[in-house]
Design a protein around this motif. Structure first.
Motif, short mmCIF file in Angstrom:
data_model
loop_
_atom_site.label_atom_id
_atom_site.label_comp_id
_atom_site.label_asym_id
_atom_site.label_seq_id
_atom_site.Cartn_x
_atom_site.Cartn_y
_atom_site.Cartn_z
N SER A 88 0.83 -1.21 0.00
CA SER A 88 0.00 0.00 0.00
C SER A 88 0.86 1.26 0.00
O SER A 88 0.53 2.25 -0.67
CB SER A 88 -0.93 -0.02 1.21
N SER A 89 1.98 1.25 0.71
CA SER A 89 2.87 2.42 0.71
C SER A 89 3.45 2.65 -0.68
O SER A 89 3.55 3.80 -1.16
CB SER A 89 3.99 2.21 1.73
N ALA A 90 3.85 1.58 -1.36
CA ALA A 90 4.40 1.72 -2.71
C ALA A 90 3.36 2.26 -3.67
O ALA A 90 3.65 3.13 -4.51
CB ALA A 90 4.93 0.36 -3.19
N LEU A 91 2.11 1.77 -3.53
CA LEU A 91 1.05 2.28 -4.41
C LEU A 91 0.78 3.75 -4.16
O LEU A 91 0.57 4.53 -5.11
CB LEU A 91 -0.22 1.45 -4.21
N ARG A 92 0.75 4.16 -2.90
CA ARG A 92 0.54 5.58 -2.58
C ARG A 92 1.66 6.45 -3.13
O ARG A 92 1.42 7.53 -3.66
CB ARG A 92 0.42 5.76 -1.07
N ILE A 93 2.88 5.95 -3.04
CA ILE A 93 4.02 6.72 -3.58
C ILE A 93 3.90 6.84 -5.10
O ILE A 93 4.13 7.92 -5.68
CB ILE A 93 5.35 6.05 -3.17
N GLN A 94 3.54 5.75 -5.76
CA GLN A 94 3.40 5.79 -7.21
C GLN A 94 2.29 6.76 -7.63
O GLN A 94 2.47 7.57 -8.57
CB GLN A 94 3.09 4.39 -7.75
N LYS A 95 1.13 6.70 -6.96
CA LYS A 95 0.03 7.61 -7.29
C LYS A 95 0.41 9.06 -7.08
O LYS A 95 0.12 9.94 -7.90
CB LYS A 95 -1.20 7.26 -6.45
N TRP A 96 1.09 9.34 -5.95
CA TRP A 96 1.50 10.72 -5.69
C TRP A 96 2.49 11.22 -6.74
O TRP A 96 2.37 12.36 -7.25
CB TRP A 96 2.13 10.79 -4.29
N HIS A 97 3.43 10.36 -7.12
CA HIS A 97 4.44 10.76 -8.10
C HIS A 97 3.81 10.99 -9.47
O HIS A 97 4.11 11.97 -10.18
CB HIS A 97 5.53 9.69 -8.18
N ARG A 98 2.91 10.09 -9.86
CA ARG A 98 2.25 10.26 -11.15
C ARG A 98 1.36 11.51 -11.16
O ARG A 98 1.31 12.25 -12.17
CB ARG A 98 1.41 9.02 -11.44
N ALA A 99 0.65 11.75 -10.08
CA ALA A 99 -0.19 12.95 -10.01
C ALA A 99 0.65 14.21 -10.10
O ALA A 99 0.27 15.18 -10.78
CB ALA A 99 -0.99 12.95 -8.71
N SER A 100 1.80 14.22 -9.44
CA SER A 100 2.68 15.40 -9.52
C SER A 100 3.20 15.59 -10.94
O SER A 100 3.28 16.73 -11.44
CB SER A 100 3.84 15.25 -8.53
N LEU A 101 3.55 14.49 -11.63
CA LEU A 101 4.02 14.61 -13.02
C LEU A 101 2.93 15.12 -13.95
O LEU A 101 3.17 15.97 -14.82
CB LEU A 101 4.54 13.25 -13.50
N VAL A 102 1.70 14.59 -13.78
CA VAL A 102 0.59 15.05 -14.63
C VAL A 102 0.28 16.52 -14.38
O VAL A 102 0.02 17.30 -15.31
CB VAL A 102 -0.66 14.17 -14.39
N ALA A 103 0.32 16.93 -13.08
CA ALA A 103 0.07 18.34 -12.77
C ALA A 103 1.13 19.24 -13.37
O ALA A 103 0.81 20.31 -13.92
CB ALA A 103 0.02 18.51 -11.25
N CYS A 104 2.38 18.81 -13.30
CA CYS A 104 3.46 19.62 -13.90
C CYS A 104 3.30 19.73 -15.41
O CYS A 104 3.50 20.79 -16.01
CB CYS A 104 4.82 19.02 -13.54
N SER A 105 2.96 18.61 -16.05
CA SER A 105 2.79 18.63 -17.52
C SER A 105 1.61 19.51 -17.92
O SER A 105 1.70 20.26 -18.90
CB SER A 105 2.59 17.21 -18.04
N GLN A 106 0.51 19.46 -17.16
CA GLN A 106 -0.63 20.32 -17.48
C GLN A 106 -0.31 21.78 -17.25
O GLN A 106 -0.70 22.65 -18.04
CB GLN A 106 -1.83 19.91 -16.62
N GLU A 107 0.42 22.08 -16.17
CA GLU A 107 0.81 23.48 -15.94
C GLU A 107 1.72 24.00 -17.04
O GLU A 107 1.67 25.17 -17.43
CB GLU A 107 1.52 23.60 -14.59
N ALA A 108 2.60 23.13 -17.58
CA ALA A 108 3.49 23.56 -18.67
C ALA A 108 2.75 23.63 -20.00
O ALA A 108 3.14 24.38 -20.89
CB ALA A 108 4.66 22.58 -18.79
N GLU A 109 1.65 22.86 -20.14
CA GLU A 109 0.94 22.80 -21.43
C GLU A 109 -0.08 23.91 -21.58
O GLU A 109 -0.26 24.46 -22.66
CB GLU A 109 0.26 21.44 -21.56
#
Length: 216
Positions: A88-109
């Motif tokens: 569960s900790s690994a899944l939470r880390i993956q979700k948080w990291h992916r969400a941060s990457l998507v947010a950064c890409s949307q802010e840049a786009e």
């Protein structure tokens, strides 16, 4: 003078038609150029979106690699801790990291997309104003051409009416003159006949008086 007026009217009509044709060709060329620019903008947008999608996929791939590395680093700890908590900790880390990457890409786009939309809107407004101006010019040329045609037709009809009036007045005057001449000839003939009859009577009376004198 009539030939000069016809030549000026024909010259004006030719100039108006030439201006209208040149405006039509100019509008056609502008439309062709607008379509080419629009096609280029669409190609650039498609390429930019493809690049952003590839960049997002690359970031997600890097995030997956980082998550796998983190999971590998947590493997010794997973041997000591319960399997469900680590997973569960690994899944939470993956979700948080992916969400941060998507947010950064949307802010840049979004700023670039907004700038592209603003540029397209401004260009479309400019082209629309230019087309409206050319359309107004074409309508003015058409109205001027119609006015010239109507004026020329009116002048021709007026000239024809004046000519018909002149012919009618000439015919009427000649007819009246012939009637007056015929009446004058009749009066002259009657007067001459009266004078001739009077002269013949005088001659007859003189002869009669002479005959009476001779008989006596």
């Amino acid at each position: 003078h009539r030939a000069k007026l016809d030549y000026q009217a024909k010259k004006t009509a030719v100039v108006v038609i030439q201006n209208y044709y040149r405006s039509y060709v100019r509008v056609k060329m502008e439309r062709k150029r607008l379509l080419a620019v629009q096609k280029s903008v669409l190609i650039i947008q498609a390429a930019f979106r493809g690049m952003k999608v590839r960049q997002t996929l690359r970031n997600l791939l890097e995030a997956n690699v980082a998550a796998i590395a983190q999971q590998s680093a947590f493997c010794p700890h997973r041997m000591e801790t319960p399997h469900g908590a680590v997973h569960s900790s690994a899944l939470r880390i993956q979700k948080w990291h992916r969400a941060s990457l998507v947010a950064c890409s949307q802010e840049a786009e979004h700023p670039q997309r907004g700038a592209a939309v603003t540029t397209q809107k401004a260009f479309c407004e400019m082209v629309t104003r230019k087309l409206e101006t050319q359309m107004c010019a074409a309508l003015r040329i058409q109205s001027f051409l119609q006015m010239a045609v109507y004026r020329r037709r009116f002048v021709q009809q007026k000239r024809a009416a004046v000519t018909l009036q002149q012919y009618f007045r000439t015919w009427q005057t000649r007819r009246q003159f012939l009637l007056y001449r015929k009446a004058a000839v009749v009066l002259q003939n009657h007067h001459r006949a009266f004078l001739s009859a009077q002269h013949q009577r005088q001659v007859y009376l003189q002869i009669r008086s002479s005959v009476i004198i001779i008989q006596a």
